[in-house]
Design an enzyme around this catalytic site. Structure first.
Site, PDB file in Angstrom:
ATOM      1  N   THR A  67       5.356 -16.591   4.787  1.00  0.00           N
ATOM      2  CA  THR A  67       4.244 -15.643   4.790  1.00  0.00           C
ATOM      3  C   THR A  67       3.011 -16.275   5.427  1.00  0.00           C
ATOM      4  OG1 THR A  67       2.824 -14.229   3.421  1.00  0.00           O
ATOM      5  CG2 THR A  67       3.489 -16.313   2.450  1.00  0.00           C
ATOM      6  N   GLY A 112      -2.300 -15.710  -0.678  1.00  0.00           N
ATOM      7  CA  GLY A 112      -2.352 -14.996  -1.966  1.00  0.00           C
ATOM      8  C   GLY A 112      -0.954 -14.770  -2.524  1.00  0.00           C
ATOM      9  N   GLU A 132       7.253  -7.923  12.800  1.00  0.00           N
ATOM     10  CA  GLU A 132       7.640  -6.877  11.847  1.00  0.00           C
ATOM     11  C   GLU A 132       8.081  -5.640  12.624  1.00  0.00           C
ATOM     12  OE1 GLU A 132       5.085  -5.990   8.578  1.00  0.00           O
ATOM     13  OE2 GLU A 132       4.947  -8.086   7.966  1.00  0.00           O
ATOM     14  N   ASP A 154       7.919  -8.721   1.842  1.00  0.00           N
ATOM     15  CA  ASP A 154       7.255  -7.600   2.503  1.00  0.00           C
ATOM     16  C   ASP A 154       6.793  -6.620   1.439  1.00  0.00           C
ATOM     17  OD1 ASP A 154       6.326  -6.560   4.955  1.00  0.00           O
ATOM     18  OD2 ASP A 154       7.738  -4.924   4.738  1.00  0.00           O
ATOM     19  N   PHE A 161      -6.032 -10.219  -3.840  1.00  0.00           N
ATOM     20  CA  PHE A 161      -6.208 -10.142  -2.389  1.00  0.00           C
ATOM     21  C   PHE A 161      -5.843  -8.737  -1.939  1.00  0.00           C
ATOM     22  CE2 PHE A 161      -1.800 -11.247  -3.105  1.00  0.00           C
ATOM     23  CZ  PHE A 161      -1.120 -10.514  -2.147  1.00  0.00           C
ATOM     24  N   TYR A 171      -5.317  -5.093  -1.218  1.00  0.00           N
ATOM     25  CA  TYR A 171      -5.732  -3.834  -1.845  1.00  0.00           C
ATOM     26  C   TYR A 171      -6.012  -3.970  -3.346  1.00  0.00           C
ATOM     27  CZ  TYR A 171      -4.054  -1.549   2.433  1.00  0.00           C
ATOM     28  OH  TYR A 171      -3.867  -1.149   3.745  1.00  0.00           O
ATOM     29  N   ASP A 172      -5.928  -5.174  -3.895  1.00  0.00           N
ATOM     30  CA  ASP A 172      -6.059  -5.341  -5.345  1.00  0.00           C
ATOM     31  C   ASP A 172      -7.313  -4.686  -5.943  1.00  0.00           C
ATOM     32  OD1 ASP A 172      -3.647  -6.576  -5.685  1.00  0.00           O
ATOM     33  OD2 ASP A 172      -4.441  -8.614  -5.732  1.00  0.00           O
ATOM     34  N   HIS A 182       4.464  -5.598  -8.765  1.00  0.00           N
ATOM     35  CA  HIS A 182       5.610  -5.428  -7.876  1.00  0.00           C
ATOM     36  C   HIS A 182       6.204  -6.784  -7.480  1.00  0.00           C
ATOM     37  CE1 HIS A 182       1.898  -6.083  -5.851  1.00  0.00           C
ATOM     38  NE2 HIS A 182       2.400  -6.068  -4.628  1.00  0.00           N
TER      39      HIS A 182
HETATM   40  P1  ITT Z   1       2.948 -11.651   5.648  1.00  0.00           P
HETATM   41  O1  ITT Z   1       3.599 -10.463   6.322  1.00  0.00           O
HETATM   42  O2  ITT Z   1       2.719 -12.804   6.568  1.00  0.00           O
HETATM   43  O3  ITT Z   1       3.662 -12.065   4.384  1.00  0.00           O
HETATM   44  P2  ITT Z   1       0.851  -9.762   5.023  1.00  0.00           P
HETATM   45  O4  ITT Z   1      -0.403  -9.913   4.202  1.00  0.00           O
HETATM   46  O5  ITT Z   1       0.747  -9.070   6.343  1.00  0.00           O
HETATM   47  O6  ITT Z   1       1.469 -11.229   5.172  1.00  0.00           O
HETATM   48  P3  ITT Z   1       2.578  -7.623   4.057  1.00  0.00           P
HETATM   49  O7  ITT Z   1       2.882  -7.089   5.416  1.00  0.00           O
HETATM   50  O8  ITT Z   1       3.694  -7.695   3.068  1.00  0.00           O
HETATM   51  O9  ITT Z   1       1.966  -9.093   4.147  1.00  0.00           O
HETATM   52  O10 ITT Z   1       1.411  -6.863   3.355  1.00  0.00           O
HETATM   53  C1  ITT Z   1       1.078  -5.552   3.672  1.00  0.00           C
HETATM   54  C2  ITT Z   1      -0.320  -5.284   3.221  1.00  0.00           C
HETATM   55  O11 ITT Z   1      -0.315  -5.093   1.813  1.00  0.00           O
HETATM   56  C3  ITT Z   1      -1.334  -6.374   3.526  1.00  0.00           C
HETATM   57  O12 ITT Z   1      -2.521  -5.717   3.911  1.00  0.00           O
HETATM   58  C4  ITT Z   1      -1.508  -7.095   2.205  1.00  0.00           C
HETATM   59  O13 ITT Z   1      -2.815  -7.610   2.054  1.00  0.00           O
HETATM   60  C5  ITT Z   1      -1.240  -5.974   1.210  1.00  0.00           C
HETATM   61  N1  ITT Z   1      -0.636  -6.483  -0.016  1.00  0.00           N
HETATM   62  C6  ITT Z   1       0.597  -7.031  -0.147  1.00  0.00           C
HETATM   63  N2  ITT Z   1       0.806  -7.411  -1.410  1.00  0.00           N
HETATM   64  C7  ITT Z   1      -0.322  -7.116  -2.087  1.00  0.00           C
HETATM   65  C8  ITT Z   1      -0.736  -7.294  -3.401  1.00  0.00           C
HETATM   66  O14 ITT Z   1       0.024  -7.884  -4.312  1.00  0.00           O
HETATM   67  N3  ITT Z   1      -1.965  -6.885  -3.747  1.00  0.00           N
HETATM   68  C9  ITT Z   1      -2.771  -6.295  -2.848  1.00  0.00           C
HETATM   69  N4  ITT Z   1      -2.462  -6.091  -1.575  1.00  0.00           N
HETATM   70  C10 ITT Z   1      -1.248  -6.510  -1.189  1.00  0.00           C
END
Ligand code: ITT
Length: 215
Positions: free
Chosen positions: A6, A10, A33, A62, A174, A176-177, A200
């Protein structure tokens, strides 16, 4: 050594709680992706790419935010939407909806080059969605019309948590939290352990950690 693939520190902070004994390390690998309506094929494709890049066991994470009143948007496009609109504007859009229910979903994709015995967790044995998305020419469709399967199996672990979209609150977490409320608190108001206990990612990691302990 297992690599948690990743670009997002976070996620690693949360994952470390389940994989404590120094057996996991972050791999900052930005796998391409694919566009897909579901997270599973994205995680599966990412896990294969990362395993081929590294040649060692990898776990790809993801995740996405699915807003009910927006038919699940931004879902697999959550990252792009966070970067372009930002979470405040996602909240503003949701504030006009009658239905502000939402859910976070997470799919972990594990690949180590080996196969997996049948279990209740899904195993992705082919890149059908990616091949279909690329079309008949780019996808290399077989003469019988079926997309070719990728020989690298990927084991998938899924987690889900329901909640609703609220005005931003809290300093932790981090992404959308701050705008995601579960049981009266936003994820940004919870510390890592409390978020993990209901989130999740926590649910998916728990399933993975239990399975991985026997591998
Ligand atoms: P990687 O793909 O490199 O792992 P990313 O942050 O782009 O990093 P995702 O594509 O899985 O990862 O995340 C999609 C979006 O959802 C991204 O804007 C994240 O900040 C957000 N996100 C993922 N998990 C989250 C969580 O637990 N709480 C809040 N936002 C989350």
């Amino acid at each position: 050594m297992l690599r948690y693939v990743t670009t997002n520190p976070g996620k690693v902070r949360e994952a470390e709680r389940y994989l404590r004994d120094g057996s996991v390390e972050r791999l900052d690998f930005d796998y391409p992706e694919i566009q897909a309506a579901e997270l599973g094929p994205i995680a599966a494709r990412g896990a294969r790419e990362a395993y081929r890049h590294l040649g060692e066991p990898v776990l790809v994470d993801d995740a996405g935010l699915f807003v009910e009143g927006l038919d699940g948007f931004p879902g697999p496009y959550s990252s792009y939407v966070e970067e372009t609109l930002g979470i405040e504007r996602v909240h503003d859009i949701a504030a006009d909806l009658d239905d502000r229910r939402a859910a976070f979903r997470c799919v972990l994709g594990y690949c180590d080059g080996g196969g997996f015995a049948a279990t209740p967790d899904p195993v992705d044995r082919g890149d059908r969605d990616a091949a279909a998305a690329a079309g008949p020419s780019g996808g290399g469709t077989e003469p019988d019309g079926n997309a070719p399967t990728d020989p690298l199996p990927v084991k998938l672990f899924e987690g889900y948590v329901p909640g609703r979209i609220v005005a931003p609150r809290g300093e932790g977490g981090f992404g959308y939290d701050p705008i995601f409320e579960h049981d009266g608190e936003t994820f940004a108001e919870m510390d890592t352990d409390r978020k993990n206990a209901v989130s999740h990612r926590g649910r998916a990691l728990e399933k993975f950690a239990e399975w991985y302990a026997d591998r």
